[in-house]
Design a protein around this motif. Structure first.
Motif, PDB file in Angstrom:
ATOM      1  N   LEU A 282       4.211 -60.364  64.257  1.00  0.00           N
ATOM      2  CA  LEU A 282       4.765 -60.549  65.593  1.00  0.00           C
ATOM      3  C   LEU A 282       6.251 -60.859  65.527  1.00  0.00           C
ATOM      4  O   LEU A 282       6.706 -61.525  64.591  1.00  0.00           O
ATOM      5  CB  LEU A 282       4.043 -61.703  66.307  1.00  0.00           C
ATOM      6  N   ASP A 283       6.963 -60.370  66.521  1.00  0.00           N
ATOM      7  CA  ASP A 283       8.370 -60.747  66.675  1.00  0.00           C
ATOM      8  C   ASP A 283       8.420 -61.934  67.626  1.00  0.00           C
ATOM      9  O   ASP A 283       8.401 -61.775  68.846  1.00  0.00           O
ATOM     10  CB  ASP A 283       9.183 -59.578  67.246  1.00  0.00           C
ATOM     11  N   LEU A 284       8.446 -63.124  67.055  1.00  0.00           N
ATOM     12  CA  LEU A 284       8.377 -64.341  67.855  1.00  0.00           C
ATOM     13  C   LEU A 284       9.637 -65.182  67.673  1.00  0.00           C
ATOM     14  O   LEU A 284      10.280 -65.143  66.613  1.00  0.00           O
ATOM     15  CB  LEU A 284       7.156 -65.167  67.445  1.00  0.00           C
ATOM     16  N   VAL A 288       7.962 -70.993  66.859  1.00  0.00           N
ATOM     17  CA  VAL A 288       6.709 -70.797  67.588  1.00  0.00           C
ATOM     18  C   VAL A 288       5.549 -70.809  66.595  1.00  0.00           C
ATOM     19  O   VAL A 288       5.578 -70.125  65.576  1.00  0.00           O
ATOM     20  CB  VAL A 288       6.721 -69.471  68.368  1.00  0.00           C
ATOM     21  N   ARG A 444      -1.005 -58.196  75.316  1.00  0.00           N
ATOM     22  CA  ARG A 444       0.077 -59.065  75.790  1.00  0.00           C
ATOM     23  C   ARG A 444       0.379 -58.726  77.248  1.00  0.00           C
ATOM     24  O   ARG A 444       0.834 -57.635  77.577  1.00  0.00           O
ATOM     25  CB  ARG A 444       1.333 -58.839  74.941  1.00  0.00           C
ATOM     26  N   PRO A 450       4.942 -66.702  73.934  1.00  0.00           N
ATOM     27  CA  PRO A 450       4.891 -66.469  72.490  1.00  0.00           C
ATOM     28  C   PRO A 450       3.802 -67.286  71.801  1.00  0.00           C
ATOM     29  O   PRO A 450       3.120 -66.789  70.911  1.00  0.00           O
ATOM     30  CB  PRO A 450       6.287 -66.888  72.028  1.00  0.00           C
ATOM     31  N   GLU A 451       3.643 -68.545  72.216  1.00  0.00           N
ATOM     32  CA  GLU A 451       2.640 -69.401  71.579  1.00  0.00           C
ATOM     33  C   GLU A 451       1.232 -68.861  71.822  1.00  0.00           C
ATOM     34  O   GLU A 451       0.393 -68.840  70.900  1.00  0.00           O
ATOM     35  CB  GLU A 451       2.735 -70.824  72.125  1.00  0.00           C
ATOM     36  N   ALA A 454       0.694 -65.703  69.736  1.00  0.00           N
ATOM     37  CA  ALA A 454       0.458 -66.069  68.338  1.00  0.00           C
ATOM     38  C   ALA A 454      -0.933 -66.665  68.153  1.00  0.00           C
ATOM     39  O   ALA A 454      -1.621 -66.391  67.157  1.00  0.00           O
ATOM     40  CB  ALA A 454       1.520 -67.060  67.878  1.00  0.00           C
ATOM     41  N   THR A 694       6.796 -57.236  72.355  1.00  0.00           N
ATOM     42  CA  THR A 694       7.159 -58.590  71.960  1.00  0.00           C
ATOM     43  C   THR A 694       6.747 -59.579  73.023  1.00  0.00           C
ATOM     44  O   THR A 694       6.511 -59.227  74.179  1.00  0.00           O
ATOM     45  CB  THR A 694       8.678 -58.690  71.724  1.00  0.00           C
ATOM     46  N   ALA A 695       6.676 -60.808  72.617  1.00  0.00           N
ATOM     47  CA  ALA A 695       6.319 -61.862  73.570  1.00  0.00           C
ATOM     48  C   ALA A 695       7.504 -62.215  74.435  1.00  0.00           C
ATOM     49  O   ALA A 695       8.657 -61.976  74.097  1.00  0.00           O
ATOM     50  CB  ALA A 695       5.823 -63.090  72.812  1.00  0.00           C
TER      51      ALA A 695
END
Length: 696
Positions: A282-284, A288, A444, A450-451, A454, A694-695
């Motif tokens: 993931l791109d976080l 996070v 998503r 983001p949390e 994940a 992405t988030a």
């Protein structure tokens, strides 16, 4: 020796330690260091025996697959293993964690093996379209006997230390690998020259002498022909261990391994191996971290709800299954109990383990019963109003929980707006049967935090699943492409193909079942009801349903079924119905070859995949491959639909889609802009730019 391999003395025992984290893979530097260490102790009069061990959490867990497809680097693993086996000093392998692939092949070449409890040993190469290539098929039967060896090589399944001891793979189970292995090595050194595995023939004597024994082994263990090249090669290598002198058997195994390693199928498997690991990345934002839910709830006790609840309990997470219908709740609970009882009956689970899992499962008939849960998975019927009502109510019951929906098609952004905290909403699209199927589409939503994203990915992995992050659209990735294939099935039936033609073409391509048989298995009325709710129609499928042909449950669908049988049989009544429908709609019928059918079904799917990529619904083409292999039965040895298209060449795909569009007049068959651009550039989907999922 190298920095990755060290050697120290414990009085008269040389202890060689491999330290190549995280899994001590056998990269070239490790092979060179191990070979040098073995050579160094041969002429040392103060060394009576040798122990090979690994630092970290595991023994050698396999080869370094990043070296595949590149020029081989010396020393090759067979040369290292030969040096180990021909050591004049007894060599003891000290096993812990996992000893897999090349790691187990090293252990097999050692003169003795000890393992700590919990160690798992296996030869999983078949799962990468390969066979063991450094003596595994030749030495394993000599230690454990042909029956166990055939099972381990052809399934790739590991065995535990206790089984390994009973079968003769290890000599002892020890509490501490290094100290106990050193003591063991010191003891065996007092008994004279070491006995090589290659010289142990007592367990293969009967199979070597009796062709009927070998034939029975093959009949018992070899899978049915399904297009995979590795299983027949594994059988040939294992039979060579029983019929050829050892060195000739090694040469036969190596030739088969190299052929597979350099072939298309293993390349496809390795693509998927890397793709599954990349899909979970993931791109976080920095900092996070995923939550680790200690308690879960599942809303709905139907097929999916009960299956998802089973997954949580299987993973050791306490779960409450809720359904407003006491009857549905009772059926779901009984389904779970029967699933575990069946595993106990087959010897796959102990009664004590079943009782432990039952203790993790609670039930309730009110939404309030999910209170205290840290993640809630809604698996209610596929109706937007029902799902929105549930999510609105959950706001007050579990104000801090991650809220997930198992919807297959519906707009998760719309569902999320029913709550006051859409950032805590995510999709977890499980596949049926949930306890068996590995894939989970992690959807998503527009406002998913983001949390929470994940957490969803981490949770899927905790449940033993393969997560793939996707964006919101009707059907997400997998079902959106499946809908395209279903539409093409209808078009082909109207244009001249019959159900047996379509299914025969796809099973010939490598699918376990064709789409018509799959529809019969699941029930044709399920999609029929959905189409009616949407005001849509599929002429052939709907007429079958209107005639009472709902699939296997009525004994008639696209095919007919004898009582008590699941074998699809062509039905002249279906052919007559299809031909009559074509005539009524003014469609001229023609014959289609199997290759044409494959193209007409799969190339439009690839085209839709290109649109999915350009919209950013999927992060990368390989994610689509993971989804279709793990969720829809696309043959793994072809790598997935997008990888398969890349192997065909996108210029060819573009031209065939153009030709299909010209024949059908269907605008959706025209090549997608991304596909056209990539074909023009001589590139593949693997080179496509990533809009990214992405988030927020």
């Amino acid at each position: 020796m190298t920095d990755l391999v060290g050697c120290r003395r414990d009085r008269d025992v040389a202890v060689i330690t491999i330290d190549n984290p995280p899994v001590n893979a056998l990269k070239a530097e490790v092979r060179a260091g191990l070979m040098a260490a073995i050579a160094a102790v041969q002429d040392d009069p103060d060394v009576a025996a040798v122990v090979i061990r690994c630092a970290g959490r595991t023994f050698v867990a396999g080869a370094d697959i990043s070296e595949f497809g590149k020029p081989p680097l010396a020393p090759l693993l067979p040369d290292v293993i030969r040096a180990v086996e021909e050591s004049r000093k007894p060599v003891v392998a000290a096993l812990h964690g996992t000893a897999l692939g090349g790691g187990l092949e090293i252990a097999l070449a050692c003169h003795h093996r000890v393992a700590v409890p919990g160690t798992r040993m296996g030869l999983p190469e078949i799962r990468l379209g390969l066979i063991p290539g450094s003596g595994g098929t030749q030495r394993l039967p000599r230690l454990v006997g042909p029956d166990r060896a055939f099972a381990m090589v052809l399934t790739g399944d590991p065995i535990d230390a206790e089984t390994a001891l009973a079968e003769g793979l290890v000599d002892a189970i020890v509490a501490d690998t290094e100290a106990a292995a050193v003591a063991f090595a010191r003891t065996v050194a007092a008994h004279g020259a070491p006995v090589r595995t290659r010289d142990r023939t007592e367990k293969i004597a009967e199979a070597a002498a009796k062709p009927e024994t070998r034939e029975a082994l093959v009949a018992r263990h070899a899978p049915k022909a399904d297009g995979r090249e590795a299983p027949p090669a594994a059988v040939a290598a294992l039979c060579a261990a029983l019929t050829l002198p050892f060195d000739e058997g090694l040469a036969r195994e190596r030739a088969l391994f190299v052929s597979l390693r350099d072939g298309d199928q293993s390349a496809a498997y390795r693509h998927l191996f890397a793709a599954e690991r990349e899909a979970a990345r993931l791109d976080l934002p920095a900092g996070v971290a995923a939550r680790k839910p200690a308690r879960a709830a599942v809303i709905g006790a139907g097929t999916m709800g009960a299956g998802i609840a089973t997954c949580f309990a299987n993973a050791g997470i306490p779960v409450t299954m809720v359904d407003v219908s006491p009857e549905s709740l009772a059926r779901g609970s009984e389904t779970i109990r029967k699933t575990w009882a069946g595993a106990v009956a087959r010897g796959k689970m102990t009664q004590a383990e079943m009782d432990r899992r039952l203790g993790l499962l609670a039930t309730g008939t009110a939404l309030a019963d999910v209170a205290g849960s840290e993640v809630v998975v809604e698996a209610a019927i596929e109706e937007m109003t029902v799902k929105r009502d549930i999510f609105a109510t959950l706001d007050t019951i579990v104000p801090d929980a991650v809220l997930a929906t198992n919807t297959s098609y519906l707009d998760i952004d719309d569902i999320a707006q029913a709550t006051t905290r859409p950032r805590q909403v995510v999709g977890l699209h499980f596949f049926s049967p949930a306890p068996v199927m590995k894939l989970v589409e992690v959807v998503r939503a527009r406002e998913t935090s983001p949390e929470v994203l994940a957490t969803a990915v981490s949770l899927a992995r905790t449940l033993g699943k393969t997560p793939v992050v996707v964006g919101v659209c009707h059907g997400f990735v997998g079902n959106r492409m499946l809908r395209v294939r279903s539409t093409e099935v209808e078009r082909l039936l109207l244009a001249g193909a019959l159900p047996q033609d379509i299914d025969g073409a796809l099973t010939g391509f490598g699918f376990a079942m064709g789409p018509c048989a799959v529809g019969d298995l699941s029930g044709l009325d399920i999609a029929w009801r959905m189409r009616k709710a949407q005001g849509a129609r599929a002429e052939i499928a709907d007429r079958l349903c209107e005639a009472g042909r709902l699939g296997q449950k009525t004994g008639r669908g696209y095919f007919r079924y004898e009582p008590g049988s699941r074998t699809p049989l062509p039905d002249p009544e279906v052919e007559a119905l299809i031909v009559a429908t074509s005539q009524a709609l003014g469609v001229a019928r023609r014959r289609f070859s199997a290759d044409e059918i494959v193209e007409r079904l799969l190339l439009p799917m690839v085209n839709e995949g290109a649109r999915i990529l350009s919209e950013g619904i999927a992060q990368r083409a390989a994610d689509i491959d993971v989804i279709w292999v793990n969720g829809y039965g696309f043959p793994a040895y072809r790598g997935g639909p997008m990888y398969w298209a890349d192997r065909l060449g996108l210029a060819h795909v573009r031209d065939r889609l153009t030709a299909i569009a010209a024949e059908t007049g269907e605008p959706s068959h025209a090549p997608a802009p991304l596909l056209v651009d990539l074909a023009r550039a001589g590139a593949g989907f693997a080179d496509a730019p990533r809009p990214g999922v992405t988030a927020n």
